[in-house]
Scaffold this motif. Structure first.
Motif, PDB file in Angstrom:
ATOM      1  N   ARG A  84       0.500  49.032  33.400  1.00  0.00           N
ATOM      2  CA  ARG A  84       1.553  48.532  32.515  1.00  0.00           C
ATOM      3  C   ARG A  84       2.939  48.817  33.053  1.00  0.00           C
ATOM      4  NH1 ARG A  84       0.435  48.997  26.401  1.00  0.00           N
ATOM      5  NH2 ARG A  84       2.257  47.678  26.617  1.00  0.00           N
ATOM      6  N   LYS A  85       3.847  47.906  32.827  1.00  0.00           N
ATOM      7  CA  LYS A  85       5.211  48.050  33.330  1.00  0.00           C
ATOM      8  C   LYS A  85       5.979  49.095  32.526  1.00  0.00           C
ATOM      9  CE  LYS A  85       5.080  44.965  36.541  1.00  0.00           C
ATOM     10  NZ  LYS A  85       3.800  45.546  36.992  1.00  0.00           N
ATOM     11  N   GLY A  86       6.989  49.655  33.153  1.00  0.00           N
ATOM     12  CA  GLY A  86       7.816  50.635  32.451  1.00  0.00           C
ATOM     13  C   GLY A  86       8.720  49.954  31.440  1.00  0.00           C
ATOM     14  N   ASN A  87       9.209  50.727  30.485  1.00  0.00           N
ATOM     15  CA  ASN A  87      10.201  50.208  29.546  1.00  0.00           C
ATOM     16  C   ASN A  87      11.277  51.278  29.350  1.00  0.00           C
ATOM     17  OD1 ASN A  87       9.069  52.155  27.888  1.00  0.00           O
ATOM     18  ND2 ASN A  87       7.862  50.676  26.707  1.00  0.00           N
ATOM     19  N   THR A  88      12.177  51.061  28.403  1.00  0.00           N
ATOM     20  CA  THR A  88      13.269  52.020  28.243  1.00  0.00           C
ATOM     21  C   THR A  88      12.780  53.373  27.737  1.00  0.00           C
ATOM     22  OG1 THR A  88      13.648  51.042  26.079  1.00  0.00           O
ATOM     23  CG2 THR A  88      15.101  50.319  27.876  1.00  0.00           C
ATOM     24  N   GLN A  89      11.631  53.365  27.073  1.00  0.00           N
ATOM     25  CA  GLN A  89      11.079  54.606  26.556  1.00  0.00           C
ATOM     26  C   GLN A  89      10.314  55.376  27.619  1.00  0.00           C
ATOM     27  OE1 GLN A  89      11.772  55.015  23.140  1.00  0.00           O
ATOM     28  NE2 GLN A  89      11.376  57.128  23.713  1.00  0.00           N
ATOM     29  N   HIS A  90       9.464  54.645  28.361  1.00  0.00           N
ATOM     30  CA  HIS A  90       8.672  55.265  29.435  1.00  0.00           C
ATOM     31  C   HIS A  90       9.050  54.578  30.735  1.00  0.00           C
ATOM     32  CE1 HIS A  90       5.874  57.414  26.758  1.00  0.00           C
ATOM     33  NE2 HIS A  90       6.134  56.415  25.940  1.00  0.00           N
ATOM     34  N   THR A  91      10.023  55.163  31.430  1.00  0.00           N
ATOM     35  CA  THR A  91      10.563  54.467  32.603  1.00  0.00           C
ATOM     36  C   THR A  91       9.559  54.338  33.730  1.00  0.00           C
ATOM     37  OG1 THR A  91      11.495  56.562  33.329  1.00  0.00           O
ATOM     38  CG2 THR A  91      12.950  55.068  32.127  1.00  0.00           C
ATOM     39  N   TYR A  92       8.566  55.199  33.765  1.00  0.00           N
ATOM     40  CA  TYR A  92       7.524  55.085  34.787  1.00  0.00           C
ATOM     41  C   TYR A  92       6.319  54.314  34.269  1.00  0.00           C
ATOM     42  CZ  TYR A  92       9.555  58.540  37.977  1.00  0.00           C
ATOM     43  OH  TYR A  92      10.347  59.208  38.857  1.00  0.00           O
ATOM     44  N   GLY A  93       6.452  53.681  33.074  1.00  0.00           N
ATOM     45  CA  GLY A  93       5.273  53.082  32.477  1.00  0.00           C
ATOM     46  C   GLY A  93       4.353  54.222  32.042  1.00  0.00           C
ATOM     47  N   TRP A  94       3.042  53.961  32.108  1.00  0.00           N
ATOM     48  CA  TRP A  94       2.078  54.972  31.663  1.00  0.00           C
ATOM     49  C   TRP A  94       1.258  55.461  32.840  1.00  0.00           C
ATOM     50  CZ3 TRP A  94       0.911  56.461  26.483  1.00  0.00           C
ATOM     51  CH2 TRP A  94       1.773  55.887  25.532  1.00  0.00           C
ATOM     52  N   ARG A  95       1.890  55.500  34.012  1.00  0.00           N
ATOM     53  CA  ARG A  95       1.126  55.796  35.222  1.00  0.00           C
ATOM     54  C   ARG A  95       0.445  57.153  35.189  1.00  0.00           C
ATOM     55  NH1 ARG A  95       5.690  53.975  38.805  1.00  0.00           N
ATOM     56  NH2 ARG A  95       5.514  51.726  38.726  1.00  0.00           N
ATOM     57  N   LYS A  96       1.111  58.110  34.565  1.00  0.00           N
ATOM     58  CA  LYS A  96       0.578  59.473  34.542  1.00  0.00           C
ATOM     59  C   LYS A  96      -0.746  59.544  33.789  1.00  0.00           C
ATOM     60  CE  LYS A  96       2.345  63.586  35.642  1.00  0.00           C
ATOM     61  NZ  LYS A  96       3.592  63.932  36.297  1.00  0.00           N
ATOM     62  N   ALA A  97      -1.003  58.544  32.953  1.00  0.00           N
ATOM     63  CA  ALA A  97      -2.247  58.529  32.168  1.00  0.00           C
ATOM     64  C   ALA A  97      -3.471  58.677  33.063  1.00  0.00           C
ATOM     65  CB  ALA A  97      -2.353  57.234  31.364  1.00  0.00           C
ATOM     66  N   SER A  98      -3.398  58.075  34.263  1.00  0.00           N
ATOM     67  CA  SER A  98      -4.566  58.133  35.142  1.00  0.00           C
ATOM     68  C   SER A  98      -4.827  59.547  35.645  1.00  0.00           C
ATOM     69  CB  SER A  98      -4.404  57.163  36.306  1.00  0.00           C
ATOM     70  OG  SER A  98      -3.221  57.435  37.007  1.00  0.00           O
ATOM     71  N   ILE A  99      -3.747  60.331  35.819  1.00  0.00           N
ATOM     72  CA  ILE A  99      -3.922  61.727  36.251  1.00  0.00           C
ATOM     73  C   ILE A  99      -4.512  62.547  35.106  1.00  0.00           C
ATOM     74  CG2 ILE A  99      -2.714  63.836  36.957  1.00  0.00           C
ATOM     75  CD1 ILE A  99      -0.690  62.009  38.385  1.00  0.00           C
ATOM     76  N   LEU A 100      -3.978  62.327  33.905  1.00  0.00           N
ATOM     77  CA  LEU A 100      -4.476  63.065  32.747  1.00  0.00           C
ATOM     78  C   LEU A 100      -5.939  62.720  32.479  1.00  0.00           C
ATOM     79  CD1 LEU A 100      -1.412  62.895  30.325  1.00  0.00           C
ATOM     80  CD2 LEU A 100      -2.163  64.785  31.766  1.00  0.00           C
TER      81      LEU A 100
END
Length: 309
Positions: A84-100
């Motif tokens: 998913r693309k980043g937005n003003t709230q989550h500038t990196y998108g949700w990339r960290k989700a995969s690490i978690l």
């Protein structure tokens, strides 16, 4: 002249902003869905037969396979979120989700194996008679299903620790089923009641050892550690070798997602370069040599007051 330089700057594309945001191809969505459906069906079959054959090994394996379906669901949702693309709230998108997800996945696996080991120790004290033929057939199905699912994830499990988690999970399952088959065959011939629990203890140990590394890796990345395939000192040396660069401050390297790496640094230079060629060269090299796709470099002549070191 100044206007011309500005114009040039606008035309220059942001280097490698979207080059390969994720190594893994988009069709993983289908692979995950397929793996999840296949495994849910197998869990139901296994639980029914385990109950019918009085085999706690099969029931335990069904429970373990269910925890895997959860692990796969986790990995899938994380994979989807990471796209998913980043937005003003989550500038990196949700990339960290995969690490978690990789972290939660490894914890789940360790807990499941701990429970299985505990169950096996209980079983050693009170042995039971099992239907070994049923055990062998159901476990053989497990080998085929889990082996196939693991094979689907194998290709990209090198690049991405989230996919690696899914792969280890499935490979671990295939291993469990092989162990169950061996147990069934030996039990059929020798009727040793301790076989079933001892086999499950051995399998639990193998999986715990295999998962330990994934746990360390995902914990390291979720705490913004430097990914283990990158040596910070080597990157530092590389930056110091560049033209005009006399010092490197505030060098940070961390993982954005389970397959992407970011870097920020302050480069102290003797004199300001006339154009941004230096930055393009450095960011290209960082990507090719070190696999760092997102680099942000700040050029200064005096070190900044608030730099970390």
């Amino acid at each position: 002249m100044h206007h011309h330089h500005d114009h040039h700057h606008c035309k220059t594309p942001e280097p490698h902003a979207h080059s390969h945001h994720s190594h893994a191809p988009k069709d993983y969505g289908r692979i995950f869905a397929f793996g999840i459906i296949l495994n849910i069906v197998f869990v139901i079959i296994e639980a029914l037969y385990g109950w019918y054959a009085h085999s706690l090994a099969l029931l335990a394996d069904a429970g373990h396979n269910l925890s895997d379906v959860l692990g796969l669901l986790l990995a899938w949702s994380a994979f989807w979120l990471a796209q998913r693309k980043g937005n003003t709230q989550h500038t990196y998108g949700w990339r960290k989700a995969s690490i978690l997800a990789a972290l939660i996945n490894s914890i789940l696996l360790l807990v499941a194996m701990g429970a299985m080991a505990w169950e096996a120790i209980q079983r050693l004290q009170q042995p039971q008679i099992i239907e070994s033929i049923t055990l062998i057939w159901v476990a053989a199905c497990g080998v085929v299903i889990n082996g196939f699912t693991a094979w689907l994830f194998m290709r990209d499990s090198e690049h991405d620790i989230n996919l690696r988690g899914a792969f280890l999970h499935m490979a671990g399952d295939a291993l469990v089923s092989v162990g169950v088959i061996i147990t069934g065959v030996l039990y059929y011939y020798y009727q040793w009641s301790w076989l079933d629990p001892v086999m499950s203890l051995i399998i639990a140990m193998i999986i715990i050892i295999g998962t330990w590394h994934l746990l360390q890796q995902s914990l390291n990345l979720s705490l913004d550690g430097v990914p283990e395939n990158i040596k910070l000192t080597e990157v530092q040396q590389f930056l110091l070798q560049q033209n005009h660069v006399k010092a490197v401050h505030d060098l940070h390297i961390w993982a954005l997602s389970s397959s992407e790496v970011a870097l920020t640094a302050h480069l102290v230079v003797n004199e300001f370069p006339q154009d941004d060629k230096l930055l393009h060269i450095i960011s290209d090299e960082l990507e090719h040599h070190f696999g760092i796709q997102h680099s942000t470099l700040q050029i200064v002549q005096q070190p900044l007051k608030n730099a970390c070191y």
